[in-house]
Scaffold this motif. Structure first.
Motif, PDB file in Angstrom:
ATOM      1  N   TRP A 115       0.816  -1.222   0.000  1.00  0.00           N
ATOM      2  CA  TRP A 115       0.000   0.000   0.000  1.00  0.00           C
ATOM      3  C   TRP A 115       0.842   1.261   0.000  1.00  0.00           C
ATOM      4  CZ3 TRP A 115      -4.312  -1.663  -1.562  1.00  0.00           C
ATOM      5  CH2 TRP A 115      -4.804  -2.889  -1.136  1.00  0.00           C
ATOM      6  N   GLN A 116       2.093   1.169  -0.414  1.00  0.00           N
ATOM      7  CA  GLN A 116       2.965   2.343  -0.412  1.00  0.00           C
ATOM      8  C   GLN A 116       3.010   3.016  -1.778  1.00  0.00           C
ATOM      9  OE1 GLN A 116       6.711   0.724   1.042  1.00  0.00           O
ATOM     10  NE2 GLN A 116       6.361   1.740   2.994  1.00  0.00           N
ATOM     11  N   GLY A 117       3.042   4.329  -1.733  1.00  0.00           N
ATOM     12  CA  GLY A 117       3.189   5.113  -2.944  1.00  0.00           C
ATOM     13  C   GLY A 117       3.999   6.367  -2.662  1.00  0.00           C
ATOM     14  N   ILE A 118       4.573   6.929  -3.711  1.00  0.00           N
ATOM     15  CA  ILE A 118       5.347   8.169  -3.603  1.00  0.00           C
ATOM     16  C   ILE A 118       4.388   9.333  -3.802  1.00  0.00           C
ATOM     17  CG2 ILE A 118       7.256   9.518  -4.547  1.00  0.00           C
ATOM     18  CD1 ILE A 118       8.281   6.797  -5.742  1.00  0.00           C
ATOM     19  N   TRP A 119       4.410  10.244  -2.871  1.00  0.00           N
ATOM     20  CA  TRP A 119       3.553  11.429  -2.951  1.00  0.00           C
ATOM     21  C   TRP A 119       4.396  12.683  -3.123  1.00  0.00           C
ATOM     22  CZ3 TRP A 119      -0.055  11.543   1.914  1.00  0.00           C
ATOM     23  CH2 TRP A 119      -0.798  10.372   1.996  1.00  0.00           C
ATOM     24  N   LEU A 120       3.899  13.578  -3.945  1.00  0.00           N
ATOM     25  CA  LEU A 120       4.393  14.951  -3.973  1.00  0.00           C
ATOM     26  C   LEU A 120       3.458  15.756  -3.086  1.00  0.00           C
ATOM     27  CD1 LEU A 120       6.097  17.316  -5.199  1.00  0.00           C
ATOM     28  CD2 LEU A 120       4.240  17.548  -6.862  1.00  0.00           C
ATOM     29  N   GLY A 121       4.001  16.403  -2.097  1.00  0.00           N
ATOM     30  CA  GLY A 121       3.221  17.325  -1.270  1.00  0.00           C
ATOM     31  C   GLY A 121       3.386  18.718  -1.827  1.00  0.00           C
ATOM     32  N   GLU A 122       2.333  19.261  -2.393  1.00  0.00           N
ATOM     33  CA  GLU A 122       2.369  20.646  -2.897  1.00  0.00           C
ATOM     34  C   GLU A 122       1.788  21.528  -1.794  1.00  0.00           C
ATOM     35  OE1 GLU A 122       3.212  23.775  -4.138  1.00  0.00           O
ATOM     36  OE2 GLU A 122       3.637  22.367  -5.777  1.00  0.00           O
ATOM     37  N   HIS A 123       2.624  22.400  -1.246  1.00  0.00           N
ATOM     38  CA  HIS A 123       2.221  23.183  -0.086  1.00  0.00           C
ATOM     39  C   HIS A 123       1.889  24.636  -0.415  1.00  0.00           C
ATOM     40  CE1 HIS A 123       3.363  19.641   2.036  1.00  0.00           C
ATOM     41  NE2 HIS A 123       4.622  19.759   1.674  1.00  0.00           N
ATOM     42  N   ARG A 124       1.874  24.980  -1.697  1.00  0.00           N
ATOM     43  CA  ARG A 124       1.505  26.334  -2.112  1.00  0.00           C
ATOM     44  C   ARG A 124       0.249  26.269  -2.964  1.00  0.00           C
ATOM     45  NH1 ARG A 124       5.512  30.712  -3.171  1.00  0.00           N
ATOM     46  NH2 ARG A 124       3.660  31.778  -2.414  1.00  0.00           N
ATOM     47  N   GLU A 125      -0.479  27.351  -2.959  1.00  0.00           N
ATOM     48  CA  GLU A 125      -1.685  27.427  -3.795  1.00  0.00           C
ATOM     49  C   GLU A 125      -1.326  27.389  -5.271  1.00  0.00           C
ATOM     50  OE1 GLU A 125      -4.735  27.095  -2.802  1.00  0.00           O
ATOM     51  OE2 GLU A 125      -4.200  27.153  -0.672  1.00  0.00           O
ATOM     52  N   HIS A 126      -0.244  28.056  -5.642  1.00  0.00           N
ATOM     53  CA  HIS A 126       0.220  28.083  -7.034  1.00  0.00           C
ATOM     54  C   HIS A 126       1.735  27.872  -7.033  1.00  0.00           C
ATOM     55  CE1 HIS A 126      -3.724  29.425  -8.282  1.00  0.00           C
ATOM     56  NE2 HIS A 126      -3.677  30.307  -7.317  1.00  0.00           N
ATOM     57  N   GLY A 127       2.152  26.650  -6.762  1.00  0.00           N
ATOM     58  CA  GLY A 127       3.576  26.355  -6.631  1.00  0.00           C
ATOM     59  C   GLY A 127       4.316  26.248  -7.950  1.00  0.00           C
ATOM     60  N   GLY A 128       3.583  26.040  -9.013  1.00  0.00           N
ATOM     61  CA  GLY A 128       4.230  25.894 -10.318  1.00  0.00           C
ATOM     62  C   GLY A 128       4.658  24.462 -10.575  1.00  0.00           C
ATOM     63  N   SER A 129       5.308  24.268 -11.712  1.00  0.00           N
ATOM     64  CA  SER A 129       5.805  22.932 -12.035  1.00  0.00           C
ATOM     65  C   SER A 129       6.940  22.592 -11.066  1.00  0.00           C
ATOM     66  CB  SER A 129       6.277  22.876 -13.483  1.00  0.00           C
ATOM     67  OG  SER A 129       7.333  23.789 -13.690  1.00  0.00           O
ATOM     68  N   ARG A 130       7.187  21.304 -10.915  1.00  0.00           N
ATOM     69  CA  ARG A 130       8.205  20.847  -9.960  1.00  0.00           C
ATOM     70  C   ARG A 130       9.194  19.931 -10.665  1.00  0.00           C
ATOM     71  NH1 ARG A 130       7.970  24.306  -5.744  1.00  0.00           N
ATOM     72  NH2 ARG A 130       5.892  24.401  -4.825  1.00  0.00           N
ATOM     73  N   ARG A 131      10.446  19.944 -10.180  1.00  0.00           N
ATOM     74  CA  ARG A 131      11.518  19.122 -10.743  1.00  0.00           C
ATOM     75  C   ARG A 131      12.043  18.182  -9.664  1.00  0.00           C
ATOM     76  NH1 ARG A 131      16.079  22.082 -11.677  1.00  0.00           N
ATOM     77  NH2 ARG A 131      15.379  23.574 -10.146  1.00  0.00           N
ATOM     78  N   ILE A 132      12.276  16.939 -10.078  1.00  0.00           N
ATOM     79  CA  ILE A 132      12.878  15.959  -9.177  1.00  0.00           C
ATOM     80  C   ILE A 132      14.135  15.420  -9.851  1.00  0.00           C
ATOM     81  CG2 ILE A 132      12.586  13.730  -8.031  1.00  0.00           C
ATOM     82  CD1 ILE A 132       9.566  14.235  -8.052  1.00  0.00           C
ATOM     83  N   LEU A 133      15.262  15.498  -9.155  1.00  0.00           N
ATOM     84  CA  LEU A 133      16.499  14.912  -9.636  1.00  0.00           C
ATOM     85  C   LEU A 133      16.528  13.476  -9.128  1.00  0.00           C
ATOM     86  CD1 LEU A 133      19.208  15.327 -11.111  1.00  0.00           C
ATOM     87  CD2 LEU A 133      20.186  15.915  -8.883  1.00  0.00           C
ATOM     88  N   VAL A 134      16.601  12.528 -10.050  1.00  0.00           N
ATOM     89  CA  VAL A 134      16.624  11.109  -9.677  1.00  0.00           C
ATOM     90  C   VAL A 134      18.002  10.545  -9.983  1.00  0.00           C
ATOM     91  CG1 VAL A 134      14.147  10.808 -10.044  1.00  0.00           C
ATOM     92  CG2 VAL A 134      15.710  10.291 -11.884  1.00  0.00           C
ATOM     93  N   THR A 135      18.500   9.735  -9.050  1.00  0.00           N
ATOM     94  CA  THR A 135      19.769   9.046  -9.233  1.00  0.00           C
ATOM     95  C   THR A 135      19.542   7.577  -8.934  1.00  0.00           C
ATOM     96  OG1 THR A 135      20.965  11.037  -8.518  1.00  0.00           O
ATOM     97  CG2 THR A 135      22.195   8.965  -8.552  1.00  0.00           C
ATOM     98  N   LEU A 136      19.823   6.760  -9.917  1.00  0.00           N
ATOM     99  CA  LEU A 136      19.669   5.307  -9.793  1.00  0.00           C
ATOM    100  C   LEU A 136      21.058   4.678  -9.790  1.00  0.00           C
ATOM    101  CD1 LEU A 136      17.978   2.650  -9.878  1.00  0.00           C
ATOM    102  CD2 LEU A 136      18.029   2.868 -12.376  1.00  0.00           C
ATOM    103  N   THR A 137      21.288   3.823  -8.820  1.00  0.00           N
ATOM    104  CA  THR A 137      22.520   3.056  -8.788  1.00  0.00           C
ATOM    105  C   THR A 137      22.168   1.608  -8.496  1.00  0.00           C
ATOM    106  OG1 THR A 137      24.730   2.839  -7.813  1.00  0.00           O
ATOM    107  CG2 THR A 137      22.962   3.533  -6.340  1.00  0.00           C
ATOM    108  N   GLY A 138      22.850   0.703  -9.167  1.00  0.00           N
ATOM    109  CA  GLY A 138      22.562  -0.711  -8.950  1.00  0.00           C
ATOM    110  C   GLY A 138      23.160  -1.568 -10.050  1.00  0.00           C
ATOM    111  N   CYS A 139      22.727  -2.824 -10.057  1.00  0.00           N
ATOM    112  CA  CYS A 139      23.216  -3.745 -11.074  1.00  0.00           C
ATOM    113  C   CYS A 139      22.084  -4.638 -11.531  1.00  0.00           C
ATOM    114  CB  CYS A 139      24.367  -4.572 -10.549  1.00  0.00           C
ATOM    115  SG  CYS A 139      23.974  -5.537  -9.080  1.00  0.00           S
TER     116      CYS A 139
END
Length: 139
Positions: A115-139
């Motif tokens: 039952w887990q999911g990733i949420w973006l919490g938008e805490h402004r009325e008009h926060g605009g678009s959002r950017r997430i920097l993702v880094t994947l490491t593994g094999c």
């Protein structure tokens, strides 16, 4: 394997938004990773990332309601008010929940609980678009 990219999310209304599928769709290279870690870093200070209930939207509503009561707009001791009455409460909520997640990757997928999911919490009325920097490491 090391992979890094930026994911752009469109503007959303204030509240919590399930973005698990957005993250997975933006990362087809996840399928190549049998085990690893995915680090998500939100590049903003008035929104947040959190891992929580992914099924019942009432949970997202209730967390937003709780934070609005915990950190309401218009507190007389806030000095940072030039960007609007929702800005400083948004910074506080962002600091409380955080702007980073580190998630396990297993067998080409995010290793999330049922039952887990990733949420973006938008805490402004008009926060605009959002950017997430993702880094994947593994094999």
């Amino acid at each position: 394997m090391w992979h890094q990219q930026e994911i752009h999310l469109p503007e959303t209304p204030r509240g919590f938004h399930l973005i698990t599928n957005d993250i997975a769709r933006a990362l087809p290279c996840l399928a190549e990773c049998s085990q690893g870690l995915l680090h998500l870093q939100l590049m903003h200070t008035s929104a947040s990332l959190t891992l929580n209930e992914n099924s019942d939207p009432d949970v997202r509503h209730d967390l937003d309601a709780f934070l609005r009561r915990l950190v309401p707009e218009g507190l007389s001791y806030f000095r940072h008010t030039l960007e609007g009455p929702d800005d400083m409460p948004a910074h506080v909520a962002s600091s409380l929940l955080g702007t980073q997640l580190c998630l396990a990757v297993r067998d080409g997928r995010l290793a999330l609980g049922t039952w887990q999911g990733i949420w973006l919490g938008e805490h402004r009325e008009h926060g605009g678009s959002r950017r997430i920097l993702v880094t994947l490491t593994g094999c």
